[in-house]
Structures are given as structure tokens and as C-alpha cells.
Write a protein that holds these residues in place. Structure first.
Motif, mmCIF file in Angstrom:
data_model
loop_
_atom_site.group_PDB
_atom_site.id
_atom_site.type_symbol
_atom_site.label_atom_id
_atom_site.label_comp_id
_atom_site.label_asym_id
_atom_site.label_seq_id
_atom_site.Cartn_x
_atom_site.Cartn_y
_atom_site.Cartn_z
ATOM 1 N N ALA A 41 0.823 -1.202 0.000
ATOM 2 C CA ALA A 41 0.000 0.000 0.000
ATOM 3 C C ALA A 41 0.856 1.250 0.000
ATOM 4 O O ALA A 41 1.715 1.420 0.878
ATOM 5 C CB ALA A 41 -0.914 0.004 1.224
ATOM 6 N N ALA A 42 0.669 2.114 -0.981
ATOM 7 C CA ALA A 42 1.435 3.367 -1.058
ATOM 8 C C ALA A 42 0.804 4.314 -2.073
ATOM 9 O O ALA A 42 0.148 3.863 -3.016
ATOM 10 C CB ALA A 42 2.875 3.091 -1.476
ATOM 11 N N ASP A 43 1.016 5.598 -1.850
ATOM 12 C CA ASP A 43 0.599 6.585 -2.843
ATOM 13 C C ASP A 43 1.784 7.054 -3.682
ATOM 14 O O ASP A 43 1.605 7.690 -4.712
ATOM 15 C CB ASP A 43 -0.047 7.795 -2.155
ATOM 16 N N LEU A 44 2.980 6.771 -3.205
ATOM 17 C CA LEU A 44 4.178 7.134 -3.966
ATOM 18 C C LEU A 44 4.596 5.960 -4.829
ATOM 19 O O LEU A 44 4.950 4.897 -4.320
ATOM 20 C CB LEU A 44 5.314 7.475 -3.005
ATOM 21 N N MET A 45 4.568 6.163 -6.129
ATOM 22 C CA MET A 45 4.870 5.053 -7.035
ATOM 23 C C MET A 45 6.339 4.628 -6.946
ATOM 24 O O MET A 45 6.668 3.461 -7.145
ATOM 25 C CB MET A 45 4.487 5.419 -8.470
ATOM 26 N N SER A 46 7.224 5.560 -6.608
ATOM 27 C CA SER A 46 8.631 5.178 -6.442
ATOM 28 C C SER A 46 8.799 4.206 -5.272
ATOM 29 O O SER A 46 9.659 3.337 -5.307
ATOM 30 C CB SER A 46 9.510 6.412 -6.230
ATOM 31 N N ASP A 47 7.984 4.359 -4.239
ATOM 32 C CA ASP A 47 8.019 3.398 -3.123
ATOM 33 C C ASP A 47 7.599 2.016 -3.610
ATOM 34 O O ASP A 47 8.191 1.010 -3.244
ATOM 35 C CB ASP A 47 7.050 3.832 -2.007
ATOM 36 N N LEU A 58 -1.462 -4.034 -5.538
ATOM 37 C CA LEU A 58 -1.175 -2.631 -5.231
ATOM 38 C C LEU A 58 -2.417 -1.972 -4.637
ATOM 39 O O LEU A 58 -3.481 -1.979 -5.258
ATOM 40 C CB LEU A 58 -0.748 -1.891 -6.511
ATOM 41 N N ILE A 59 -2.262 -1.425 -3.429
ATOM 42 C CA ILE A 59 -3.345 -0.677 -2.791
ATOM 43 C C ILE A 59 -2.933 0.784 -2.798
ATOM 44 O O ILE A 59 -1.891 1.144 -2.245
ATOM 45 C CB ILE A 59 -3.561 -1.159 -1.340
ATOM 46 N N THR A 60 -3.726 1.625 -3.439
ATOM 47 C CA THR A 60 -3.308 3.029 -3.580
ATOM 48 C C THR A 60 -4.500 3.973 -3.701
ATOM 49 O O THR A 60 -5.604 3.556 -4.043
ATOM 50 C CB THR A 60 -2.379 3.189 -4.816
ATOM 51 N N GLY A 61 -4.222 5.232 -3.440
ATOM 52 C CA GLY A 61 -5.230 6.265 -3.643
ATOM 53 C C GLY A 61 -4.909 7.061 -4.903
ATOM 54 O O GLY A 61 -5.614 8.003 -5.255
ATOM 55 N N LEU A 62 -3.829 6.688 -5.576
ATOM 56 C CA LEU A 62 -3.400 7.411 -6.787
ATOM 57 C C LEU A 62 -4.108 6.824 -8.004
ATOM 58 O O LEU A 62 -3.822 5.700 -8.407
ATOM 59 C CB LEU A 62 -1.885 7.290 -6.972
ATOM 60 N N THR A 63 -5.014 7.593 -8.591
ATOM 61 C CA THR A 63 -5.831 7.043 -9.678
ATOM 62 C C THR A 63 -5.359 7.488 -11.062
ATOM 63 O O THR A 63 -6.100 7.377 -12.032
ATOM 64 C CB THR A 63 -7.319 7.440 -9.503
ATOM 65 N N THR A 64 -4.151 7.978 -11.175
ATOM 66 C CA THR A 64 -3.642 8.369 -12.499
ATOM 67 C C THR A 64 -3.201 7.130 -13.273
ATOM 68 O O THR A 64 -3.070 6.040 -12.708
ATOM 69 C CB THR A 64 -2.421 9.306 -12.379
ATOM 70 N N PRO A 87 -10.982 5.616 -10.979
ATOM 71 C CA PRO A 87 -10.126 6.229 -12.005
ATOM 72 C C PRO A 87 -10.916 6.662 -13.238
ATOM 73 O O PRO A 87 -12.047 6.221 -13.444
ATOM 74 C CB PRO A 87 -9.157 5.105 -12.364
ATOM 75 N N ALA A 88 -10.310 7.502 -14.051
ATOM 76 C CA ALA A 88 -10.928 7.975 -15.300
ATOM 77 C C ALA A 88 -10.911 6.853 -16.344
ATOM 78 O O ALA A 88 -10.139 5.902 -16.214
ATOM 79 C CB ALA A 88 -10.141 9.179 -15.810
ATOM 80 N N PRO A 89 -11.755 6.945 -17.371
ATOM 81 C CA PRO A 89 -11.859 5.880 -18.382
ATOM 82 C C PRO A 89 -10.540 5.498 -19.056
ATOM 83 O O PRO A 89 -10.330 4.330 -19.371
ATOM 84 C CB PRO A 89 -12.833 6.460 -19.411
ATOM 85 N N ASP A 90 -9.639 6.454 -19.283
ATOM 86 C CA ASP A 90 -8.376 6.104 -19.943
ATOM 87 C C ASP A 90 -7.522 5.206 -19.049
ATOM 88 O O ASP A 90 -6.726 4.395 -19.520
ATOM 89 C CB ASP A 90 -7.598 7.357 -20.372
ATOM 90 N N VAL A 91 -7.710 5.330 -17.748
ATOM 91 C CA VAL A 91 -6.971 4.486 -16.793
ATOM 92 C C VAL A 91 -7.498 3.045 -16.867
ATOM 93 O O VAL A 91 -6.725 2.093 -16.896
ATOM 94 C CB VAL A 91 -7.089 5.060 -15.358
ATOM 95 N N TYR A 92 -8.822 2.914 -16.955
ATOM 96 C CA TYR A 92 -9.449 1.594 -17.153
ATOM 97 C C TYR A 92 -8.900 0.921 -18.395
ATOM 98 O O TYR A 92 -8.548 -0.237 -18.408
ATOM 99 C CB TYR A 92 -10.943 1.748 -17.473
ATOM 100 N N ALA A 93 -8.871 1.734 -19.485
ATOM 101 C CA ALA A 93 -8.470 1.196 -20.789
ATOM 102 C C ALA A 93 -7.048 0.652 -20.725
ATOM 103 O O ALA A 93 -6.749 -0.413 -21.271
ATOM 104 C CB ALA A 93 -8.578 2.289 -21.862
ATOM 105 N N MET A 94 -6.187 1.383 -20.033
ATOM 106 C CA MET A 94 -4.785 0.955 -19.897
ATOM 107 C C MET A 94 -4.708 -0.354 -19.094
ATOM 108 O O MET A 94 -3.948 -1.265 -19.438
ATOM 109 C CB MET A 94 -3.998 2.071 -19.195
ATOM 110 N N ALA A 95 -5.507 -0.465 -18.028
ATOM 111 C CA ALA A 95 -5.511 -1.680 -17.199
ATOM 112 C C ALA A 95 -5.993 -2.880 -18.011
ATOM 113 O O ALA A 95 -5.446 -3.978 -17.904
ATOM 114 C CB ALA A 95 -6.400 -1.469 -15.982
ATOM 115 N N GLU A 96 -6.983 -2.620 -18.845
ATOM 116 C CA GLU A 96 -7.530 -3.684 -19.687
ATOM 117 C C GLU A 96 -6.473 -4.161 -20.680
ATOM 118 O O GLU A 96 -6.272 -5.355 -20.872
ATOM 119 C CB GLU A 96 -8.768 -3.154 -20.418
#
Lengths: 127, 145
Positions: A41-47, A58-64, A87-96
Motif C-alpha cells: 500500500a502506497a501513494d508514492l509510485m517510487s516506493d 497494489l493498494i493506492t489512492g493514486l488514480t492516475t 479512475p478515469a476511463p483512460d486508466v481503465y483502458a490501460m488496465a484492460e
């Protein structure tokens, strides 16, 4: 038994969904075959890039879109957004495209980690 | 020239500064290419983490960069050469936690001063050259047996 094939310390992703009252935003069909050992769990992606183990959730609050790229490059098994953040639709699309399940829980990062630990899961947190 | 020195694939990718929307796509594309070639999973993971950190550094700090990927039979070499402000004190920039990131960068999950140390940790060779006012070039290699 649903978890008959689970190794020691692993739990089925379906159980994570149940424990954290998750809504599955994408990847429903991938969940049945997914067994997980750890969450990170982290909001910092470098972590996440520095300290997570392959296969962790991955547990996060970062929805980019960078949260999806992070999960992809670090070989993480699923992404769980906390606090009901969607997250926004483009984020879904990337996950898919990367075939990474995306879930959302109403719980906070702290609550989610505590709930998973109570169920015997390793849940490292770096908020 | 031995078989290990022979370049099996050389490809160049362009990274655009400030383009957060697409930041990470070059690393994702390279990961797909390496998977297709059949490079060991652990080497791909280490390289992908290094590439993603390098790519986000360009997005956050530079105007643009060219990433050159070279695949050998037992190693991958990467060069990321950017046009940008450069790093005044490279030694300081390598210290975990040192960062000149803005609030916006941190809100996007980066800029915690872990990028360059993460690249060094995940690679077998890492060189950084920087000239203030001109740009920064990173060169790194991940190898396997």
C-alpha cells in the motif's frame, strides 16, 4: 474448496474482494484464478517500484495512469483503489490492455491493510 | 566480436517532457518487446522499473529525450539522453530522499527522491552525466546468465 490449491500464506483474490467489500471495475474473469500472498500500500509510485514484491496487490489512492504503469512494470497482480476513488476511463483502458484487474474499496488505505492483516495476509504500508 | 557483443535489436524511443498523460508508455512498450524476445522475467522487471523511473524523470524535469534500447544475447543496454536543465549536483541527486520536485509531481506519485537510486538498485551498471543548461544522459545495463 475454493482455496484448495492455495499455498501457505496465499489467499484467493475473491476473498480480498469480499473482505474489503470491493467493486470490480475491470478484470472480473481474471479473479477466480488469482491467488495473492501480499499487498503493498502506497501513494508514492517510487516506493512501490522500490519495495514491492512481484505478484503483490497494489493498494493506492493514486488514480492516475501511472498507477497502472507501475503495476505493469513491477509485475503486480491487481490494483485496488481506496477511499472509493474511481479512475478515469483512460486508466481503465490501460488496465484492460495490460490485463490487470482494477478494484475499488470504500475503505481507507489503513483500514484495508488492517482488514487484510486480520485475515492472515502480508500487507506492507508506506502511506 | 563475440556472440555476446552482437546487437540483436536496437530501437529508439522519444519521450516528451511534461506529458504526464503518456508518461510510462515507452517503458510499457519496451516491456512488451522484451517479453516477446523471451528475456528472463526478473531481468525484464528490473529493467522496466529503471526505464519507468528514467522516463518519469524526463516527463517531470526535461524538455524531451531519446531512449535508445540495445538488446544483446545476455544483456540489455539503455541510454536516456535528454535536453533539459541538467543536474547541478549529481552526487546530491543520487541521495535517496533528495528531490527538487514540485507539489504537482508529488501529487502524481513521483518526485520523492527515489528515482535515480531506484535505477541504480535495479541495474548492473549505471552511469550518469549531466551538464547544467544542456541536459542529462543516463546509461545503464541489466544482464543475466
Amino acid at each position: 474448496m475454493e482455496d484448495a490449491t492455495a499455498e501457505r500464506g496465499q489467499i484467493p483474490m475473491r476473498k480480498v474482494v469480499e473482505i474489503l467489500r470491493c467493486e470490480v471495475l475491470w478484470g472480473e474473469e481474471l479473479l477466480d484464478s488469482l491467488l495473492v500472498r501480499a499487498c503493498f500500500a502506497a501513494d508514492l509510485m517510487s516506493d512501490v517500484l522500490a519495495y514491492s514484491d512481484p505478484g503483490a496487490v497494489l493498494i493506492t489512492g493514486l488514480t492516475t495512469v501511472q498507477s497502472i504503469h507501475t503495476a505493469n512494470v513491477a509485475d503486480l497482480s491487481a490494483i485496488l483503489f481506496v477511499g472509493g476513488k474511481r479512475p478515469a476511463p483512460d486508466v481503465y483502458a490501460m488496465a484492460e490492455e495490460k490485463r490487470i484487474p482494477v478494484l475499488v474499496t470504500p475503505l481507507s488505505m489503513q483500514e484495508a491493510c488492517n482488514a487484510l492483516r486480520r485475515n492472515g495476509m502480508s500487507a506492507e504500508s508506506r502511506p | 566480436m563475440t556472440a555476446a557483443d552482437e546487437v540483436l535489436l536496437r530501437e529508439r524511443f522519444r519521450i516528451t517532457g511534461s506529458d504526464f498523460e503518456h508518461g510510462g508508455e515507452v517503458s510499457a512498450r519496451i516491456k512488451s518487446i522484451l517479453k516477446e524476445i523471451g528475456i528472463p522475467v526478473e531481468a525484464i522487471r528490473r529493467l522496466s522499473i529503471a526505464n519507468f523511473e528514467a522516463e518519469m524523470n524526463v516527463v517531470m524535469y526535461a524538455d524531451e529525450a531519446t531512449l535508445t534500447l540495445e538488446v544483446f544475447s545476455n544483456a540489455v543496454r539503455v541510454e536516456v539522453a535528454d535536453r533539459g536543465p541538467g543536474i547541478p549536483d549529481v552526487e546530491k541527486a543520487m541521495e535517496p530522499g533528495f528531490s527538487t520536485a514540485t507539489e504537482e509531481m508529488r501529487a502524481r506519485g513521483f518526485g520523492a527522491g527515489l528515482g535515480l537510486p531506484n535505477i541504480e538498485r535495479n541495474t548492473d551498471e549505471f552511469v550518469i552525466e549531466s551538464e547544467v543548461g544542456t541536459g542529462t544522459t543516463l546509461r545503464y545495463r541489466v544482464s543475466w546468465s
